[in-house]
Design a protein around this motif. Sequence first.
Motif, mmCIF file in Angstrom:
data_model
loop_
_atom_site.group_PDB
_atom_site.id
_atom_site.type_symbol
_atom_site.label_atom_id
_atom_site.label_comp_id
_atom_site.label_asym_id
_atom_site.label_seq_id
_atom_site.Cartn_x
_atom_site.Cartn_y
_atom_site.Cartn_z
ATOM 1 N N VAL A 360 0.847 -1.192 0.000
ATOM 2 C CA VAL A 360 0.000 0.000 0.000
ATOM 3 C C VAL A 360 0.882 1.240 0.000
ATOM 4 O O VAL A 360 1.782 1.367 0.822
ATOM 5 N N VAL A 361 0.639 2.155 -0.943
ATOM 6 C CA VAL A 361 1.392 3.409 -0.952
ATOM 7 C C VAL A 361 0.477 4.634 -0.921
ATOM 8 O O VAL A 361 0.947 5.762 -0.906
ATOM 9 N N ILE A 362 -0.835 4.407 -0.943
ATOM 10 C CA ILE A 362 -1.769 5.533 -0.802
ATOM 11 C C ILE A 362 -2.788 5.174 0.271
ATOM 12 O O ILE A 362 -3.413 4.112 0.202
ATOM 13 N N GLN A 363 -2.900 6.063 1.268
ATOM 14 C CA GLN A 363 -3.885 5.834 2.325
ATOM 15 C C GLN A 363 -4.991 6.863 2.182
ATOM 16 O O GLN A 363 -4.721 8.057 2.062
ATOM 17 N N PRO A 364 -6.244 6.401 2.163
ATOM 18 C CA PRO A 364 -7.349 7.357 2.082
ATOM 19 C C PRO A 364 -7.448 8.180 3.365
ATOM 20 O O PRO A 364 -6.998 7.732 4.425
ATOM 21 N N GLU A 365 -8.020 9.340 3.227
ATOM 22 C CA GLU A 365 -8.217 10.250 4.351
ATOM 23 C C GLU A 365 -9.052 9.555 5.438
ATOM 24 O O GLU A 365 -10.115 9.024 5.153
ATOM 25 N N GLY A 366 -8.546 9.554 6.644
ATOM 26 C CA GLY A 366 -9.343 9.108 7.786
ATOM 27 C C GLY A 366 -9.594 7.614 7.884
ATOM 28 O O GLY A 366 -10.446 7.174 8.624
ATOM 29 N N ALA A 367 -8.878 6.817 7.130
ATOM 30 C CA ALA A 367 -9.031 5.367 7.240
ATOM 31 C C ALA A 367 -7.698 4.731 6.908
ATOM 32 O O ALA A 367 -6.927 5.302 6.134
ATOM 33 N N ALA A 368 -7.436 3.584 7.471
ATOM 34 C CA ALA A 368 -6.159 2.940 7.201
ATOM 35 C C ALA A 368 -6.405 1.648 6.451
ATOM 36 O O ALA A 368 -7.231 0.836 6.846
ATOM 37 N N ILE A 369 -5.705 1.480 5.327
ATOM 38 C CA ILE A 369 -5.833 0.243 4.565
ATOM 39 C C ILE A 369 -4.789 -0.736 5.069
ATOM 40 O O ILE A 369 -3.638 -0.378 5.292
ATOM 41 N N ASN A 370 -5.229 -1.947 5.215
ATOM 42 C CA ASN A 370 -4.359 -2.992 5.725
ATOM 43 C C ASN A 370 -4.334 -4.104 4.699
ATOM 44 O O ASN A 370 -5.383 -4.594 4.272
ATOM 45 N N VAL A 371 -3.150 -4.485 4.248
ATOM 46 C CA VAL A 371 -3.021 -5.442 3.155
ATOM 47 C C VAL A 371 -3.784 -6.742 3.442
ATOM 48 O O VAL A 371 -4.462 -7.275 2.568
ATOM 49 N N ARG A 372 -3.702 -7.202 4.679
ATOM 50 C CA ARG A 372 -4.332 -8.487 5.009
ATOM 51 C C ARG A 372 -5.839 -8.466 4.800
ATOM 52 O O ARG A 372 -6.446 -9.438 4.396
ATOM 53 N N ASP A 373 -6.467 -7.300 5.070
ATOM 54 C CA ASP A 373 -7.930 -7.229 4.998
ATOM 55 C C ASP A 373 -8.447 -6.824 3.624
ATOM 56 O O ASP A 373 -9.649 -6.766 3.394
ATOM 57 N N MET A 374 -7.548 -6.503 2.711
ATOM 58 C CA MET A 374 -8.010 -5.989 1.409
ATOM 59 C C MET A 374 -8.741 -7.067 0.621
ATOM 60 O O MET A 374 -8.284 -8.190 0.512
ATOM 61 N N THR A 375 -9.910 -6.672 0.056
ATOM 62 C CA THR A 375 -10.619 -7.596 -0.831
ATOM 63 C C THR A 375 -10.626 -7.062 -2.254
ATOM 64 O O THR A 375 -11.055 -7.733 -3.183
ATOM 65 N N ALA A 376 -10.174 -5.828 -2.385
ATOM 66 C CA ALA A 376 -10.091 -5.229 -3.714
ATOM 67 C C ALA A 376 -9.027 -4.146 -3.662
ATOM 68 O O ALA A 376 -8.649 -3.699 -2.572
ATOM 69 N N ALA A 377 -8.561 -3.752 -4.823
ATOM 70 C CA ALA A 377 -7.577 -2.678 -4.871
ATOM 71 C C ALA A 377 -8.224 -1.378 -4.432
ATOM 72 O O ALA A 377 -9.421 -1.180 -4.616
ATOM 73 N N TYR A 378 -7.436 -0.472 -3.869
ATOM 74 C CA TYR A 378 -7.946 0.854 -3.549
ATOM 75 C C TYR A 378 -7.488 1.811 -4.638
ATOM 76 O O TYR A 378 -6.313 2.142 -4.746
ATOM 77 N N ASP A 379 -8.449 2.257 -5.463
ATOM 78 C CA ASP A 379 -8.029 3.147 -6.559
ATOM 79 C C ASP A 379 -8.519 4.583 -6.361
ATOM 80 O O ASP A 379 -8.498 5.380 -7.279
ATOM 81 N N GLY A 380 -8.912 4.878 -5.122
ATOM 82 C CA GLY A 380 -9.347 6.249 -4.842
ATOM 83 C C GLY A 380 -8.177 7.155 -4.503
ATOM 84 O O GLY A 380 -7.012 6.781 -4.643
ATOM 85 N N ASN A 381 -8.520 8.360 -4.036
ATOM 86 C CA ASN A 381 -7.498 9.342 -3.695
ATOM 87 C C ASN A 381 -7.046 9.181 -2.252
ATOM 88 O O ASN A 381 -7.699 8.532 -1.447
ATOM 89 N N GLY A 382 -5.917 9.805 -1.931
ATOM 90 C CA GLY A 382 -5.404 9.740 -0.573
ATOM 91 C C GLY A 382 -4.034 10.369 -0.482
ATOM 92 O O GLY A 382 -3.644 11.168 -1.346
ATOM 93 N N VAL A 383 -3.324 9.977 0.554
ATOM 94 C CA VAL A 383 -2.019 10.567 0.833
ATOM 95 C C VAL A 383 -0.951 9.487 0.676
ATOM 96 O O VAL A 383 -1.166 8.333 1.049
ATOM 97 N N LEU A 384 0.197 9.863 0.121
ATOM 98 C CA LEU A 384 1.240 8.873 -0.123
ATOM 99 C C LEU A 384 1.909 8.391 1.171
ATOM 100 O O LEU A 384 2.194 9.191 2.069
ATOM 101 N N VAL A 385 2.122 7.081 1.237
ATOM 102 C CA VAL A 385 2.902 6.477 2.327
ATOM 103 C C VAL A 385 3.896 5.510 1.701
ATOM 104 O O VAL A 385 3.748 5.150 0.525
ATOM 105 N N ASN A 386 4.894 5.091 2.454
ATOM 106 C CA ASN A 386 5.911 4.162 1.946
ATOM 107 C C ASN A 386 6.512 4.651 0.641
ATOM 108 O O ASN A 386 6.865 3.858 -0.219
ATOM 109 N N SER A 387 6.567 5.961 0.469
ATOM 110 C CA SER A 387 7.016 6.500 -0.803
ATOM 111 C C SER A 387 8.173 7.472 -0.635
ATOM 112 O O SER A 387 8.256 8.494 -1.317
ATOM 113 N N GLY A 388 9.050 7.165 0.308
ATOM 114 C CA GLY A 388 10.284 7.938 0.493
ATOM 115 C C GLY A 388 10.011 9.422 0.647
ATOM 116 O O GLY A 388 9.153 9.833 1.437
#
Length: 826
Positions: A360-388
């Motif tokens: 995950v390199v984009i986190q939506p505003e006010g919610a945290a995406i967790n790889v283990r719980d993902m059932t679909a890709a997140y293609d919405g907007n958000g803030v960059l993480v894990n991106s140096g």
Amino acid sequence: MDDRYRFAEIEEKWRQRWESGDPYSIPDFSDNPKFYCLEMFPYPSGKLHMGHVRNYAIGDVVARFKRMRGYDVLHPMGWDAFGLPAENAAIKHGIPPAKWTWDNISEMRRQLKQMAVSYDWQREIATCHPGYYRWTQWFFLEFYKRDLAYKKKAPVNWCPACATVLANEQVVHGRCERCGTDVERRELSQWFLKITDYAERLLRDLQKLQGWPDKVRIMQENWIGRSEGAEIAFDVVGFDEKITVFTTRPDTLFGVTYMVLAPEHPLVDKLTAPERRAEVEEFVRRARNLSELDRTSGEAEKQGIPIGASCVNPLTGEAVPIWTANYVLLEYGTGCVMGVPAHDQRDFEFARKYDLPIRVVIQPEGAAINVRDMTAAYDGNGVLVNSGPFNGLPNKQAIPEITRHLEKMGLGKRTINYRLRDWLISRQRYWGCPIPIVYCKGCGTVPVPEEQLPVILPSDVAFKPSGQSPLVDAEDFVNTSCPACGGPARRETDTMDTFIDSSWYYFRYVSPRDEERPFNIDAVGRWCPVDQYIGGVEHAILHLLYSRFFTKVLFDMNLVNFEEPFANLLTQGMVLKDGAKMSKSKGNVVSPEDIIAQYGADTVRLFILFAAPPERDLEWSDQGVEGCYRFLQRVWRLVNSLGDEIRTAPAQPAGYLVGVNRGLRRLTHYTIKKVTEDIDERFNFNTAISAIMEMVNGLYQYRDRVPAVDRDPAVLREAVEHLLLLLAPFAPFIVEELWERCGCQGSVHRQPWPQYDPEMLVEDSVTMVVQINGKVRDRVLVPADISLSELEALILSQPRIQALLEGKRILKIIPVPGKLINIVVK
RNA sequence: GCCGAAGUGGCGGAACUGGCAGACGCACCGGACUCAAAAUCCGGCGGGCCCUAAACCCGUGUGGGUUCGACUCCCACCUUCGGCACCA
């Protein structure tokens, strides 16, 4: 006097008179304003069908209307005469395609004349005539000169039933547009036109086409399929190679966990590790043999295989594995895709299936995406993480930032991709325009010199569907000499896609017999662009896109001074029977010929224009036809019964009129206004005809209910003459006959369109609707010029209203002048 | 999945800029004419209530909203049709 409506005699009489006079021939130049009215020319398949009848009836009303309004109307007809059915008929029945085609043209021309479509027949063209296709070849050479025509070996769409290749646009849901057969992929060397060079202009200029239906513009926009993004280069580990990907989401670059190449991509072979080779080759072979249908259908399962190599993410320096997979298309972008499973649904599915890492390199505003719980890709907007260095940046902002950063480092660049592909124009068939190219051992590919055009399509050819053009076996045709060195050479044996023939025909009409050039430039300047184009929506992409492309190329060649060929477009709906498109296989075909024989051409025209507005689908109804036939009989009886009374009447009603005579004049002028606006502004022929029917009903009332002493023959004469003028574009035969019987001079179709007098529409009194709290409670007849305060007082004094207002408090009174008054109470 | 269009009587459709829903035509019902039929002419024709009529109520796919007033504008949904569809 025998006063039955004998449509057959009447129509035959006028058909003959018009035939001898050539009434719609139009000079190339004059001082009158011009109007170019064009209907899509038909393929000469044998007989007109109801769709043709509808198309040409609509066009004819527009042409006749504009002509009466004082325009010089260019209204031509021709034949899109090359194509497969002629060749199939030859194979099946042994009739030469040329004979089959010309016979069909004669028959369909006869039917159009039977329908009284007002064409300038002097300008008739057929794309299979050497005088025409010579210029189609000339255009090909011009395109070739400009590097817009080229030959390349590529995987192409092959229809096994039609035994020819197809353009991308002719493949519908993986099937052949013509015959429905599943399309195969073949690797062949073929001619293309570089329509992709014009992708941006074709897209941009859609905005200019305000006179086109939104629907068609949107379809073209989707077809061109512009997307903005970046190309990013990944170094291949252990090779002096880079893999360049196209992505619309450079903001997800830190989320790349693998790389995928299309199976046909040349690097697959190059980079595959020795120990993986057998398996990868097997996979690629299977992927290639899949039909277009299986390959592109949404349900097809994503399959892939690692090739045993890896490449380096330019920003992280991390190595990721390289795969090849069936869901990546060689033709789009760079033929490879960076895998970002966390933020792209396809990549997500692929990663889950093959157990590739998800980051995950984009986190939506006010919610945290967790790889283990993902059932679909997140293609919405958000803030960059894990991106140096880009952490914390909103992703929308990160797209330009990361792209700029890559550009600075020389690892990527901003770019735009289009879904549109180049137009494959070679066809391995006989009945088409020969491609004017010669192949010489010494000189290579040599264009046929202009003065040797046309390259004539030979007639002594054996037709056998073989997968090769039948021209291959025409020795006299194939063997020629090289225009460059004079040595022995072979002609190109493929013919052109027939959509090329129809991409420029509308220009040819302005000077159809010109032998010096494809068209007279001055004449094109006078007549083009086409003011009104009318045809079926099935051409929304193919023909209309190709024609726009051609026009833009001609603009660049300085042959025309506009970039769009069709200023206004009307797409007519289909003709249905029992809710389905008429077709032989469904057995629900109604033949125009039979209906014309039974009721006459006027009735058929009238019905098809009356039953639905032109853009909508039209449900055929035998009873509806009957109704229109009855209406024409009603007109016939009415006008004939009044003939004596009006023949001797003054031409203009005089003096101030009252009562029934004023009423009839108002009806006449109201109808002129209504019909004029319905035709001119909205193409609502159905409501225009309704208004004419109402006028006829009013005239019957006047005739039968007003005592002779109260009638004003001049008013009656005005009404009848105008009725005929208004009906003239719809039902040309019966109106011409009645016009003559009324003692009017000249052809009704040469008369100026009537003008209405606004004075005549003014009414002395109007019926006001009285509402209480928005519900209609009463109607009151009031003088038209009543003042607001008087009106209010009058309304409130109505006993009915007073009773209803009993015990209520009036909050507000809202008057709508001339129409309605609403009393708000509590 | 994405994009777009359309849902109005028994039927085709009308209502154009938010102002009388159902114009016009078809079908159907009744009447006139006729020995009879066809054709033609006259009248009726969304639903409910009602002996009848007046009056009233309901009604433009569904549910909400804006407005004095909504087929028309806004939001959500349903259905049908059309286009695109592994487009990175």
